[in-house]
Write an enzyme that holds these catalytic residues in place. Structure first.
Site, PDB file in Angstrom:
ATOM      1  N   ALA A 187       0.835  -1.198   0.000  1.00 23.38           N
ATOM      2  CA  ALA A 187       0.000   0.000   0.000  1.00 23.38           C
ATOM      3  C   ALA A 187       0.870   1.247   0.000  1.00 23.38           C
ATOM      4  CB  ALA A 187      -0.922  -0.008   1.221  1.00 23.38           C
ATOM      5  N   CYS A 188       0.205   2.397  -0.037  1.00 28.68           N
ATOM      6  CA  CYS A 188       0.907   3.677   0.004  1.00 28.68           C
ATOM      7  C   CYS A 188       1.647   3.835   1.327  1.00 28.68           C
ATOM      8  CB  CYS A 188      -0.090   4.826  -0.139  1.00 28.68           C
ATOM      9  SG  CYS A 188      -1.091   4.759  -1.624  1.00 28.68           S
ATOM     10  N   GLY A 189       2.623   4.729   1.315  1.00 25.45           N
ATOM     11  CA  GLY A 189       3.303   5.076   2.551  1.00 25.45           C
ATOM     12  C   GLY A 189       2.720   6.354   3.115  1.00 25.45           C
TER      13      GLY A 189
END
Length: 230
Positions: free
Chosen positions: A15-17
């Site tokens: 997923a995104c950070g």
């Protein structure tokens, strides 16, 4: 990993950070902005990069509006900003093509007036055009401007101004799409608020603080920083 209770390992995905930093007593400083950008750099491994190593899926930082900084910058144009909380700032990505850009700006100003608020002025957001950047990103690089919006006489509290700014952003965006401009897809509003501002772009994590010169200015202060890397 085995399924247990409400946990199912099948739901595990990359997923995104996301990172967050704040001064626990709300004290604003430039170091909070710098530390937020450092967190963003350290999230580099969470970002997607394709065949072009200089082209990511996007990264950015949300900070509190640096009132004194904007106040001094707008004063250079002869614009005196109202007290903090009585004006909002929209970060706006605009088409490079002049006619389309002017049309977008006019729709934003029209939406501001329709909601009974005041257009205080525009500011060109200074960026670093000399930094290494993907040719693909450079080609699609928008004109980045900030619109300053003062509260109308019908707005008493800051929450009411926030609601007005939300409606202005949505109304202007819908009107611009209805114009069916050739370059309307280049129009985008990352943020429009009286509390926070977002600096973002189709940049790598370590490029955000280099690209936006505002973020390097000591007057750019905040008590919080929320960073995101796609």
């Amino acid at each position: 990993m085995q399924a247990q209770g409400l946990y199912d390992p099948n739901n595990e995905h990359d997923a995104c950070g996301v990172g967050f930093i704040a001064h626990i007593k709300g004290q604003k400083s430039h170091s909070i902005v710098e530390q937020g950008l450092l967190i963003l750099k350290n999230l580099d491994h969470r970002g997607a990069v394709g065949a072009d190593p200089l082209m990511g899926d996007g990264a950015g930082i949300l900070i509190q509006i640096p009132d004194q900084f904007y106040r001094e910058e707008m004063a250079k144009q002869g614009v005196t900003l109202p007290p903090p909380g009585e004006y909002g700032v929209g970060m706006v990505f605009l088409p490079k093509e002049q006619a389309s850009r002017i049309a977008c700006e006019q729709e934003i100003e029209r939406a501001v007036l329709a909601e009974g608020q005041v257009v205080l002025g525009w500011r060109d957001v200074p960026v670093n055009r000399d930094m290494p950047m993907s040719p693909t990103v450079r080609e699609k690089e928008p004109v980045i401007r900030q619109v300053f919006i003062g509260r109308g006489s019908d707005v008493i509290v800051q929450d009411a101004l926030e609601r007005k700014l939300y409606v202005i952003r949505k109304t202007a965006s819908a009107a611009i799409q209805n114009l069916q401009l050739k370059h309307s897809k280049e129009y985008y509003v990352p943020s429009m608020s009286s509390r926070t501002i977002i600096y973002k772009g189709l940049l790598l994590a370590d490029q955000v603080g280099t690209y936006y010169l505002d973020l390097q200015d000591e007057r750019c202060v905040s008590a919080l920083g929320l960073v995101h890397q796609r």
